[in-house]
Scaffold this active site. Structure first.
Site, PDB file in Angstrom:
ATOM      1  N   GLY A   1       0.814  -1.222   0.000  1.00  0.00           N
ATOM      2  CA  GLY A   1       0.000   0.000   0.000  1.00  0.00           C
ATOM      3  C   GLY A   1       0.836   1.255   0.000  1.00  0.00           C
ATOM      4  CG  ASP A   2       5.117   3.125   1.649  1.00  0.00           C
ATOM      5  OD1 ASP A   2       4.782   4.284   1.969  1.00  0.00           O
ATOM      6  OD2 ASP A   2       6.283   2.818   1.334  1.00  0.00           O
ATOM      7  CB  SER A   3       5.067   0.849  -3.304  1.00  0.00           C
ATOM      8  OG  SER A   3       4.278  -0.313  -3.389  1.00  0.00           O
TER       9      SER A   3
END
Length: 138
Positions: free
Chosen positions: A25-27
């Site tokens: 999700g971060d990326s």
């Protein structure tokens, strides 16, 4: 056609750790924000980076999640709860622990929606994140 193949089926994704969802999700969120800024502005790379930080820092993600929680489904709220409660031993020194927990929860939701190929819902939430963040910065 998918550029990046998402091979896991729904049940396999559900069995992943919330920290794995957050990792992806971060990326996904970072790429969405960077693409949004490139499309919207004519900034040079350094200024793009400075602008993107306003969206991707832990405090911003935590604030966005708190503002969009009311539009989440019960399943999405469960994903957020699992992400927030995941035991993460890496707490950055410049982030408030509560903000970091909410930011991990936010990233877990984004990663979960991405990995389960819920692309329309993911797009809806990401667009809501942009408007929520821009309303906060007015």
């Amino acid at each position: 056609m998918e550029i990046i193949e998402r091979k896991k089926d729904f049940m396999d994704v559900k069995m992943l750790s919330p920290l794995t969802w957050a990792y992806i999700g971060d990326s996904v969120y970072e790429m969405y924000i960077r693409t949004y800024l490139v499309n919207k502005t004519k900034l040079k790379p350094h200024k793009l980076h400075i602008e993107s930080i306003k969206y991707v820092k832990a405090k911003s993600q935590a604030d966005i999640l708190k503002k969009i929680e009311c539009i989440l489904t019960s399943e999405e709220k469960d994903i957020v709860r699992r992400g927030r409660n995941a035991e993460n031993h890496h707490l950055p020194k410049n982030a408030d622990p509560a903000d970091y927990m909410y930011s991990t929860a936010f990233e877990a939701l984004i990663g979960y929606l991405y990995l389960t190929k819920q692309d329309e819902r993911l797009k809806e939430i990401l667009e809501k994140c942009i408007t929520t963040n821009e309303e906060s910065n007015i």
